[in-house]
Design a protein around this motif. Structure first.
Motif, mmCIF file in Angstrom:
data_model
loop_
_atom_site.group_PDB
_atom_site.id
_atom_site.type_symbol
_atom_site.label_atom_id
_atom_site.label_comp_id
_atom_site.label_asym_id
_atom_site.label_seq_id
_atom_site.Cartn_x
_atom_site.Cartn_y
_atom_site.Cartn_z
ATOM 1 N N ASP A 18 0.825 -1.211 0.000
ATOM 2 C CA ASP A 18 0.000 0.000 0.000
ATOM 3 C C ASP A 18 0.861 1.263 0.000
ATOM 4 O O ASP A 18 0.386 2.354 0.323
ATOM 5 C CB ASP A 18 -0.948 0.013 1.200
ATOM 6 N N GLU A 19 2.151 1.113 -0.347
ATOM 7 C CA GLU A 19 3.104 2.199 -0.460
ATOM 8 C C GLU A 19 3.503 2.776 0.887
ATOM 9 O O GLU A 19 4.098 3.851 0.973
ATOM 10 C CB GLU A 19 2.595 3.310 -1.384
ATOM 11 N N GLN A 20 3.200 2.070 1.968
ATOM 12 C CA GLN A 20 3.684 2.494 3.272
ATOM 13 C C GLN A 20 5.137 2.080 3.429
ATOM 14 O O GLN A 20 5.512 0.954 3.101
ATOM 15 C CB GLN A 20 2.848 1.851 4.382
ATOM 16 N N GLN A 21 5.958 2.974 3.908
ATOM 17 C CA GLN A 21 7.368 2.646 4.087
ATOM 18 C C GLN A 21 7.595 1.946 5.425
ATOM 19 O O GLN A 21 6.922 2.218 6.416
ATOM 20 C CB GLN A 21 8.225 3.904 3.985
ATOM 21 N N VAL A 22 8.568 1.046 5.422
ATOM 22 C CA VAL A 22 8.896 0.255 6.597
ATOM 23 C C VAL A 22 10.377 0.423 6.894
ATOM 24 O O VAL A 22 11.224 0.256 6.008
ATOM 25 C CB VAL A 22 8.570 -1.243 6.367
ATOM 26 N N LEU A 23 10.699 0.767 8.139
ATOM 27 C CA LEU A 23 12.084 0.876 8.567
ATOM 28 C C LEU A 23 12.506 -0.463 9.169
ATOM 29 O O LEU A 23 11.897 -0.951 10.118
ATOM 30 C CB LEU A 23 12.244 1.983 9.603
ATOM 31 N N VAL A 24 13.548 -1.067 8.594
ATOM 32 C CA VAL A 24 14.003 -2.398 8.968
ATOM 33 C C VAL A 24 15.390 -2.296 9.589
ATOM 34 O O VAL A 24 16.235 -1.530 9.136
ATOM 35 C CB VAL A 24 14.047 -3.330 7.739
ATOM 36 N N LEU A 25 15.614 -3.085 10.632
ATOM 37 C CA LEU A 25 16.936 -3.208 11.230
ATOM 38 C C LEU A 25 17.301 -4.682 11.262
ATOM 39 O O LEU A 25 16.501 -5.519 11.682
ATOM 40 C CB LEU A 25 16.938 -2.657 12.656
ATOM 41 N N ALA A 26 18.507 -5.003 10.801
ATOM 42 C CA ALA A 26 18.973 -6.384 10.834
ATOM 43 C C ALA A 26 20.243 -6.465 11.668
ATOM 44 O O ALA A 26 21.158 -5.653 11.495
ATOM 45 C CB ALA A 26 19.230 -6.911 9.429
ATOM 46 N N ARG A 27 20.301 -7.437 12.582
ATOM 47 C CA ARG A 27 21.505 -7.668 13.365
ATOM 48 C C ARG A 27 22.247 -8.862 12.792
ATOM 49 O O ARG A 27 21.643 -9.892 12.477
ATOM 50 C CB ARG A 27 21.153 -7.939 14.827
ATOM 51 N N HIS A 28 23.558 -8.723 12.688
ATOM 52 C CA HIS A 28 24.414 -9.785 12.167
ATOM 53 C C HIS A 28 25.612 -9.945 13.097
ATOM 54 O O HIS A 28 25.963 -9.032 13.843
ATOM 55 C CB HIS A 28 24.925 -9.450 10.764
ATOM 56 N N ASP A 29 26.260 -11.093 13.022
ATOM 57 C CA ASP A 29 27.549 -11.190 13.687
ATOM 58 C C ASP A 29 28.603 -10.590 12.765
ATOM 59 O O ASP A 29 28.300 -10.117 11.665
ATOM 60 C CB ASP A 29 27.881 -12.635 14.086
ATOM 61 N N GLU A 30 29.851 -10.597 13.190
ATOM 62 C CA GLU A 30 30.873 -9.883 12.438
ATOM 63 C C GLU A 30 31.319 -10.606 11.176
ATOM 64 O O GLU A 30 32.184 -10.126 10.454
ATOM 65 C CB GLU A 30 32.044 -9.560 13.359
ATOM 66 N N ARG A 31 30.751 -11.756 10.897
ATOM 67 C CA ARG A 31 30.986 -12.440 9.619
ATOM 68 C C ARG A 31 29.786 -12.280 8.694
ATOM 69 O O ARG A 31 29.681 -12.976 7.694
ATOM 70 C CB ARG A 31 31.260 -13.933 9.870
ATOM 71 N N TRP A 32 28.873 -11.371 9.043
ATOM 72 C CA TRP A 32 27.619 -11.165 8.329
ATOM 73 C C TRP A 32 26.724 -12.399 8.431
ATOM 74 O O TRP A 32 25.833 -12.606 7.623
ATOM 75 C CB TRP A 32 27.835 -10.818 6.851
#
Length: 431
Positions: free
Chosen positions: A364-378
């Motif tokens: 519906d064209e609503q924007q979503v702010l995403v955060l991803a956590r990774h370890d230091e090897r991605w």
């Protein structure tokens, strides 16, 4: 306002489903994770900025505080750049302080002011102001404070006075305890070629290319050395920098033969700069600027870079790691891919975590702010939906993320009706 091109305006929009964990929590907290995986908690942060503020910047300081800056419109009086400090262990933000205000500023959604804290305790900040008769004649004003932001030095242009064309997309780094490093995009060779109004053509590809330049400033706010780092760059993608044990690295979007616009890196050892090299040869051919620059963090000789590309015909966020201070990089990994990905990346590191923030867009064209956590090897990715935005298109600007006090802190611009409103969140990981 600067009207940057947005080459994906006609791309169909969809949203990949995010896995959510239903759990009891206060109304302003939203746990998000797979049931068998780590749990992240998103907590709304009260912002010290007024409702009309936008263009946020976040900075984690050497003494463990967090700085937030923003721009406020002042009607006919122009604009004002302000900031607030959240001290380590404090429960709330300090009263806002004004860095500068005035008319004739060049304010837009992508090329925004920054604030920076140095190891000697000084603060630096910049904003953009008009410098000539053409709409795209604007430059970088730089100021320093030695008393915590109570007073500031007189603003000075980073580039030579009277230079036509646009100068912006700044990144800062600590070259020494009291010496500031700064890099920016500069159109002086484009202006010399007689094409400094290039942004009006809607393609950001006419005439001579933009260039990447850098300079150093001492504790008296005087410019020392200044260099051209790359004479062919993308016109309006953000830049980013970090410190390694072999010197500062700067990442940016290059502009190669055949309009290949991949992410590049240069490093400064204190005396000379390396030749620009690609982080990875994506081969993204685009006859325009995507306004979607790379981001970088570093620790010792390890460098992590994340960037946006459409090299394979699909919006994609990639990341790669270097273990030799940027001389070479491992093969990139994909952080997100699909027509829903808008990019506008943020990257932070702390307590063994790498966190990447970006924007996506729902059906519906609503924007979503995403955060991803990774370890230091991605590896071990954990994806969290931080917020759903009412903003559309450029109104959301570029989200900012920093690691502070054991959590990822974010600031972004949303809208309330037609007016901008800054918002923030803190994301913690319980296991």
């Amino acid at each position: 306002m600067r009207r940057f091109p947005w080459p994906r305006a006609s791309v169909p929009i969809m949203l990949t489903m995010l896995t959510m964990l239903a759990a009891c929590a206060p109304a302003d907290e939203m746990p998000s994770a797979a049931r068998t995986g780590p749990v992240s908690v998103v907590k709304t942060v009260d912002m010290p900025a007024p409702s009309v503020a936008a263009q946020p910047d976040l900075m984690a300081t050497p003494d463990g505080a967090l700085l937030l800056s923003w721009v406020e419109p002042m009607g006919e009086a122009g604009h004002r750049l302000r900031f607030s400090r959240l001290a380590a262990g404090a429960q709330g933000w300090d009263a806002p302080r004004t860095i500068a205000e005035g008319t004739g500023w060049f304010v837009n959604w992508a090329d925004t002011p920054h604030i920076y804290a140095m190891p000697d305790g000084s603060l630096w900040a910049h904003w953009l102001r008009s410098t000539g008769p053409a709409r795209m004649d604007y430059g970088i004003d730089l100021v320093r404070s030695g008393d915590g932001g109570a007073t500031w030095s007189a603003p000075q242009l980073v580039h030579p006075s009277g230079t036509p064309g646009d100068h912006g997309f700044v990144t800062f780094w600590p070259q020494a305890r009291d010496r500031l490093g700064i890099a920016w995009l500069d159109s002086r060779q484009k202006a010399a070629d007689g094409a400094h109004a290039h942004h009006d053509d809607g393609h950001h590809g006419a005439g001579a290319p933009m260039m990447l330049r850098a300079a150093l400033y001492d504790a008296e706010a005087k410019q020392g050395a200044e260099w051209p780092l790359d004479t062919s760059t993308c016109d309006c993608c953000t830049t980013s920098s970090a410190m390694t044990d072999r010197g500062a690295v700067v990442v940016y979007r290059g502009r190669g033969e055949g309009e290949i616009r991949d992410t590049r890196i240069v490093r400064f050892d204190g005396e000379r700069w390396t030749t620009p090299r690609d982080v990875h040869e994506d081969g993204w051919q685009i006859a325009g600027c995507p306004v979607n620059g790379p981001v970088v963090v570093a620790e010792g000789g390890t460098v992590w870079v994340a960037w946006y590309t459409e090299a394979d015909g699909m919006p994609e966020l990639r990341a790669a790691r270097s273990q030799d201070a940027g001389d070479s990089f491992d093969a990139p990994v994909t952080l997100a891919k699909g027509t829903q990905v808008l990019g506008r990346l943020g990257l932070a590191r702390g307590d063994g975590h790498l966190v990447v923030a970006w924007l996506e867009q729902s059906p519906d064209e609503q924007q979503v702010l995403v955060l991803a956590r990774h370890d230091e090897r991605w590896g071990q990715a954990q994806r969290t939906e931080v917020a759903r935005l009412s903003a559309r298109g450029r109104a959301s600007g570029i989200p900012r993320v920093q690691w502070h006090a054991g959590a990822a802190w974010l600031a972004w611009t949303d809208v309330d009706g037609d007016a901008p409103r800054m918002k923030g969140a803190r994301v913690t990981f319980t296991r």
